[in-house]
Design a protein around this motif. Structure first.
Motif, PDB file in Angstrom:
ATOM      1  N   GLU A 118     -40.517   3.066   5.726  1.00 52.45           N
ATOM      2  CA  GLU A 118     -41.538   2.326   4.991  1.00 52.45           C
ATOM      3  C   GLU A 118     -41.347   0.824   5.173  1.00 52.45           C
ATOM      4  O   GLU A 118     -42.314   0.082   5.391  1.00 52.45           O
ATOM      5  CB  GLU A 118     -41.489   2.690   3.511  1.00 52.45           C
ATOM      6  CG  GLU A 118     -42.603   2.054   2.695  1.00 52.45           C
ATOM      7  CD  GLU A 118     -42.620   2.516   1.252  1.00 52.45           C
ATOM      8  OE1 GLU A 118     -43.285   1.841   0.424  1.00 52.45           O
ATOM      9  OE2 GLU A 118     -41.969   3.526   0.944  1.00 52.45           O
TER      10      GLU A 118
ATOM     11  N   SER B 219     -38.594   7.323   2.149  1.00 52.59           N
ATOM     12  CA  SER B 219     -38.652   6.863   0.760  1.00 52.59           C
ATOM     13  C   SER B 219     -38.623   8.059  -0.182  1.00 52.59           C
ATOM     14  O   SER B 219     -39.298   9.069   0.042  1.00 52.59           O
ATOM     15  CB  SER B 219     -39.926   6.053   0.523  1.00 52.59           C
ATOM     16  OG  SER B 219     -39.946   4.903   1.348  1.00 52.59           O
ATOM     17  N   ASN B 220     -37.840   7.957  -1.255  1.00 50.13           N
ATOM     18  CA  ASN B 220     -37.789   9.021  -2.262  1.00 50.13           C
ATOM     19  C   ASN B 220     -37.129   8.494  -3.523  1.00 50.13           C
ATOM     20  O   ASN B 220     -36.323   7.559  -3.480  1.00 50.13           O
ATOM     21  CB  ASN B 220     -37.026  10.248  -1.746  1.00 50.13           C
ATOM     22  CG  ASN B 220     -35.631   9.920  -1.276  1.00 50.13           C
ATOM     23  OD1 ASN B 220     -34.745   9.659  -2.078  1.00 50.13           O
ATOM     24  ND2 ASN B 220     -35.436   9.912   0.047  1.00 50.13           N
ATOM     25  N   ALA B 221     -37.497   9.081  -4.654  1.00 51.83           N
ATOM     26  CA  ALA B 221     -36.909   8.760  -5.961  1.00 51.83           C
ATOM     27  C   ALA B 221     -36.937   7.255  -6.228  1.00 51.83           C
ATOM     28  O   ALA B 221     -35.964   6.674  -6.725  1.00 51.83           O
ATOM     29  CB  ALA B 221     -35.488   9.298  -6.054  1.00 51.83           C
ATOM     30  N   GLY B 222     -38.059   6.613  -5.893  1.00 50.21           N
ATOM     31  CA  GLY B 222     -38.193   5.198  -6.165  1.00 50.21           C
ATOM     32  C   GLY B 222     -37.483   4.285  -5.182  1.00 50.21           C
ATOM     33  O   GLY B 222     -37.514   3.055  -5.333  1.00 50.21           O
ATOM     34  N   MET B 223     -36.829   4.881  -4.169  1.00 47.91           N
ATOM     35  CA  MET B 223     -36.118   4.089  -3.167  1.00 47.91           C
ATOM     36  C   MET B 223     -36.987   3.935  -1.926  1.00 47.91           C
ATOM     37  O   MET B 223     -37.533   4.908  -1.415  1.00 47.91           O
ATOM     38  CB  MET B 223     -34.801   4.785  -2.804  1.00 47.91           C
ATOM     39  CG  MET B 223     -33.883   3.984  -1.867  1.00 47.91           C
ATOM     40  SD  MET B 223     -34.219   4.256  -0.097  1.00 47.91           S
ATOM     41  CE  MET B 223     -33.808   5.983   0.095  1.00 47.91           C
ATOM     42  N   THR B 224     -37.122   2.694  -1.444  1.00 44.84           N
ATOM     43  CA  THR B 224     -37.922   2.426  -0.247  1.00 44.84           C
ATOM     44  C   THR B 224     -37.071   2.679   0.983  1.00 44.84           C
ATOM     45  O   THR B 224     -36.060   2.003   1.198  1.00 44.84           O
ATOM     46  CB  THR B 224     -38.437   0.976  -0.231  1.00 44.84           C
ATOM     47  OG1 THR B 224     -39.188   0.727  -1.408  1.00 44.84           O
ATOM     48  CG2 THR B 224     -39.313   0.734   0.986  1.00 44.84           C
TER      49      THR B 224
END
Length: 572
Positions: free
Chosen positions: A90, A81-86
């Motif tokens: 996760e 997960s990064n920059a609001g992306m799941t």
């Protein structure tokens, strides 16, 4: 009359064999490549995984990064997960919100360069300790409950290194888990005797791992000169076949070598070995084949391999299915094409074998090979439903607290260690509680009241589901067609009572729409509480019916007056 059926159920259940193993595991592999494959007909994103079918979910595969001495994601942009992306990691671990008892593990290695990388990593004790400590941080960060090591395969030269790797991981996991649940450590291992004896110190390994996943499949393939099975349960009574290449023999090599039975896990797969026959008139097991295996199937599109939903499609197109008694698996053929595979019948027998041999459970490779999209018209994941049902039938410890007399208004059944959310649990699980009562104010209806371990604390009340004489809740049973339609998905106990004095020795064949095979039940005596019984897992809206009746002489006959009754034991 309802109380009479209550007595029947209690007496039948009280004599069922209690489970000898406290909590079988079903470990299922999820592969990252089939989460995003361009083959949309077999694509299986995380969201489509059913977390109630497995006790352990394995995410395959992560990599070993030598410079950082850690496990790393194979595709960080999509898995982390990064920059609001799941990310998929996760999402994968969020499946535990639907099954709080589920354990998730990250599998590292696989085919290809894993052997070289593991060899380099385990060349020094310091490297191993750094790898273990960094991997712990990675697993905890992403919410995994353990690590699955898939080193394919250690050799005589790297046997001690493999044991050292597991020893260090086990020690570091134990140290880090002092004040919490330690991370689990499992391994996927070879099933060929030569590979096992060359590359594994079985007694040494056994001390450090929680489970040993024996890959008891791929016994046949494109290298074959004759037709054979991908995963036969037993040896073939034929001198042309090696007695080494079958599930039973491979598991015994590990057990006889010093592995605890409770740690040995039988490997299952839903991929069959396909071949092109040299002579279409010879389609028996052991028939000569052309080199290279069979052509790709319509979904999986792999040479010499057909997955279960592809085989289902072929069976609907006129392929002939044959059951092989020697090795207890089926094969199918049409023209010059042949496949040896597993289906619901052979899965049931294999799981029963695991139970009989007191193994720890089964492992399934891999989720997209089961029929997640219902090509077979048996519901999603029909093979894993067979696994779950077979284990659940043997895991449940159902005993009557007393012997109620006919007409009694209260009795209790206890189900040890299982919950509605996950009927196959370890002995440490909070047991659910079932109470059977007769409601004298409502026509004598029998109720199963179940306390569920859910956040809502809601108690579900399910009545006797159908009885062709008494209650028929929701019209579940049709006297005209002799069919039962499940009002909810769950495990049902079906009973048959012959209501004539000549009932001794009758047999009824029951068929569930959710099962590829039927079950015979025998009624030993007429008007008896020890009537014929069967347990099926039935999906909501699916049917169960008596398809054949046999007299004491075994001949097909018309059924005498009988009661075909069913009780919902547990919703799923």
């Amino acid at each position: 009359m309802a109380s009479f059926y209550l007595l029947t159920v209690l007496m039948v259940l009280s004599v069922q064999e209690k489970s000898k193993v406290a909590g079988y595991i079903t470990a299922c592999y999820f592969t990252s490549w089939y989460a995003q494959t361009s083959l949309t007909q077999v694509r299986l994103p995380v969201e489509d995984v059913d977390p109630l079918l497995c006790t352990h979910l394995m995410y395959a595969f992560a990599y070993v990064d030598i410079p950082s001495k850690s496990v790393v994601a194979a595709d960080p942009a999509k898995e982390c997960s990064n920059a609001g992306m799941t990310g998929r990691y996760e999402k994968f671990n969020q499946l535990k919100s639907r099954n709080p008892n589920l354990k998730t593990l990250l599998s590292v290695g696989g085919q290809g360069s894993a052997n070289t990388v593991f060899s380099q990593l385990s060349s020094s004790l310091l490297s191993l300790q750094q790898f273990a400590q960094n991997t712990i941080k990675f697993l905890r960060k992403h919410g995994f409950d353990g690590l699955d090591v898939d080193w394919e395969y250690p050799t005589a030269e790297t046997k001690d290194q493999f044991t050292s790797l597991l020893k260090v991981l086990s020690e570091e996991f134990e140290k880090e888990g002092t004040n919490k649940d330690p991370l689990l450590l499992t391994i996927a291992v070879a099933s060929g005797e030569n590979k096992i004896k060359a590359g594994y110190d079985i007694k040494g390994i056994n001390k450090y791992v929680d489970f040993i996943f024996v890959m008891t499949y791929d016994f046949s393939g494109s290298w074959n000169k004759v037709t054979g099975f991908d995963s036969p349960l037993r040896a073939r009574n034929d001198s042309n076949f090696s007695p080494l290449y079958n599930v039973q023999y491979a598991l015994n090599v590990w057990i006889n070598g010093g592995a605890d039975r409770s740690k040995v896990i039988m490997g299952l797969t839903a991929a069959g070995a396909s071949f092109t026959l040299k002579n279409i008139s010879n389609h028996n097991v052991g028939a000569p084949v052309q080199t290279g295996g069979g052509p790709p199937g319509p979904l999986y599109k792999q040479q010499s391999r057909l997955i279960y939903p592809e085989i289902c499609k072929y069976l609907k197109e006129g392929w002939t299915r044959v059951w092989d008694d020697d090795q207890q698996v089926p094969y199918a053929y049409k023209g010059d094409q042949w496949v040896g595979y597993d289906d619901q019948q052979s899965f049931g027998l294999k799981v029963q074998y695991a139970i009989d041999e007191h193994l720890g459970g089964v492992m399934f490779w891999e989720l997209s090979f089961d029929d997640s999209k219902n090509y077979c018209n048996n519901g999603a994941f029909p093979l894993l439903h067979v696994v779950k049902q077979t284990f659940a039938n043997h895991y449940i410890d159902v005993t009557a607290t007393g012997t109620p007399e006919a007409g009694s208004t209260d009795a209790a059944l206890h189900t040890t260690g299982a919950t509605e959310e996950n009927p196959i649990e370890t002995a440490s699980s909070t047991p659910s509680h079932k109470t059977v009562t007769v409601d004298s104010n409502n026509g004598g209806t029998v109720h199963f009241v179940t306390s569920l371990t859910k956040d809502t604390g809601v108690k579900l009340k399910s009545t006797v589901v159908f009885d062709q004489v008494d209650e028929n809740i929701g019209g579940a049973y049709s006297p005209q067609t002799g069919e039962f339609t499940a009002p909810v998905s769950g495990f049902y106990l079906f009973t048959i009572q012959v209501m004539v004095t000549s009932g001794s020795g009758q047999e009824y064949e029951l068929k569930s729409e959710d099962s590829a095979y039927s079950t015979r039940v025998r009624v030993e005596s007429a008007w008896s509480t020890g009537s014929g019984t069967a347990v099926f897992h039935v999906q909501k809206g699916h049917k169960v019916k008596v398809i054949k009746y046999y007299g004491p002489d075994g001949a097909l006959r018309q059924s005498p007056w009988s009661r075909f009754s069913g009780f919902l034991l547990r919703e799923s």
